[in-house]
Design a protein around this motif. Structure first.
Motif, PDB file in Angstrom:
ATOM      1  N   MET A   1       0.821  -1.136  -0.071  1.00 55.76           N
ATOM      2  CA  MET A   1       0.013   0.089   0.220  1.00 55.76           C
ATOM      3  C   MET A   1       0.846   1.198   0.167  1.00 55.76           C
ATOM      4  SD  MET A   1      -2.804   1.186   2.781  1.00 55.76           S
ATOM      5  CE  MET A   1      -3.703  -0.231   2.773  1.00 55.76           C
ATOM      6  N   GLU A   5      -2.492   5.810  -0.930  1.00 59.99           N
ATOM      7  CA  GLU A   5      -3.607   4.912  -0.744  1.00 59.99           C
ATOM      8  C   GLU A   5      -3.869   4.795   1.015  1.00 59.99           C
ATOM      9  OE1 GLU A   5      -4.734   0.136  -1.108  1.00 59.99           O
ATOM     10  OE2 GLU A   5      -3.125   1.213  -2.117  1.00 59.99           O
ATOM     11  N   THR A   8      -5.512   8.374   1.920  1.00 62.30           N
ATOM     12  CA  THR A   8      -6.962   8.352   1.511  1.00 62.30           C
ATOM     13  C   THR A   8      -7.837   7.418   2.234  1.00 62.30           C
ATOM     14  OG1 THR A   8      -6.203   8.736  -0.749  1.00 62.30           O
ATOM     15  CG2 THR A   8      -8.493   8.088  -0.889  1.00 62.30           C
ATOM     16  N   LEU A   9      -7.465   6.225   2.447  1.00 64.08           N
ATOM     17  CA  LEU A   9      -8.160   5.266   3.215  1.00 64.08           C
ATOM     18  C   LEU A   9      -8.388   5.788   4.808  1.00 64.08           C
ATOM     19  CD1 LEU A   9      -6.806   1.814   2.188  1.00 64.08           C
ATOM     20  CD2 LEU A   9      -8.953   2.732   1.727  1.00 64.08           C
ATOM     21  N   GLU A  64     -11.170   6.215  -6.484  1.00 60.29           N
ATOM     22  CA  GLU A  64     -10.152   4.844  -6.537  1.00 60.29           C
ATOM     23  C   GLU A  64     -10.224   4.122  -5.393  1.00 60.29           C
ATOM     24  OE1 GLU A  64      -5.699   4.012  -7.703  1.00 60.29           O
ATOM     25  OE2 GLU A  64      -6.391   6.086  -7.996  1.00 60.29           O
ATOM     26  N   TYR A  65     -10.036   4.517  -4.318  1.00 63.14           N
ATOM     27  CA  TYR A  65      -9.659   3.775  -3.047  1.00 63.14           C
ATOM     28  C   TYR A  65     -10.912   3.388  -2.286  1.00 63.14           C
ATOM     29  CZ  TYR A  65      -4.892   5.016  -4.180  1.00 63.14           C
ATOM     30  OH  TYR A  65      -3.784   5.006  -4.687  1.00 63.14           O
ATOM     31  N   LYS A  68     -11.815  -0.262  -1.798  1.00 64.96           N
ATOM     32  CA  LYS A  68     -11.000  -0.930  -0.975  1.00 64.96           C
ATOM     33  C   LYS A  68     -11.286  -0.943   0.286  1.00 64.96           C
ATOM     34  CE  LYS A  68      -7.172  -0.890  -4.135  1.00 64.96           C
ATOM     35  NZ  LYS A  68      -5.668  -0.582  -4.456  1.00 64.96           N
TER      36      LYS A  68
END
Length: 115
Positions: A1, A5, A8-9, A64-65, A68
């Motif tokens: 990761m 990412e 953002t998460l 995008e994230y 996930k």
């Protein structure tokens, strides 16, 4: 990761935990950009309960994230009380049964009591 990412998460996690009810959608409740987002947001508006929204089209990283975050591949995504409820079909089923309003009211109430 990678770092982008992870950041953002982390941001998504903050949004989900700091808002009792939040919908990640294409567009806004007033100007949705897809039919599924439109129907989901409308069902939420009809409860009369407060909710936050994130326009995933305005934030490419969230677009995008987010899939996930809870391993849910599509938009919209509805979170109530920090938990993923689902997308359009599930939200409409909850609305039809009256459970959506109950869940949203309970999540909003919990925040009011903390304040």
């Amino acid at each position: 990761m990678d770092n982008q990412e992870k950041e953002t998460l982390d941001r998504i996690h903050e949004q989900v935990t700091n808002n009792p009810v939040v919908i990640y959608m294409k567009g806004t409740p007033q100007m949705p950009s897809c039919g599924f987002s439109s129907r989901t947001a409308q069902a939420m508006v009809e409860t009369g309960e407060k909710f936050a929204f994130v326009n995933v089209l305005a934030d490419p990283l969230i677009f995008e994230y987010l899939p996930k975050y809870q391993d849910w591949p599509t938009f919209p995504q509805v979170y109530i009380g920090g938990e993923l409820q689902g997308g359009c079909d599930i939200t409409l089923e909850l609305a039809e049964s009256g459970e959506l309003k109950t869940l949203m009211a309970k999540a909003n109430e919990a925040v009011s009591e903390e304040a």
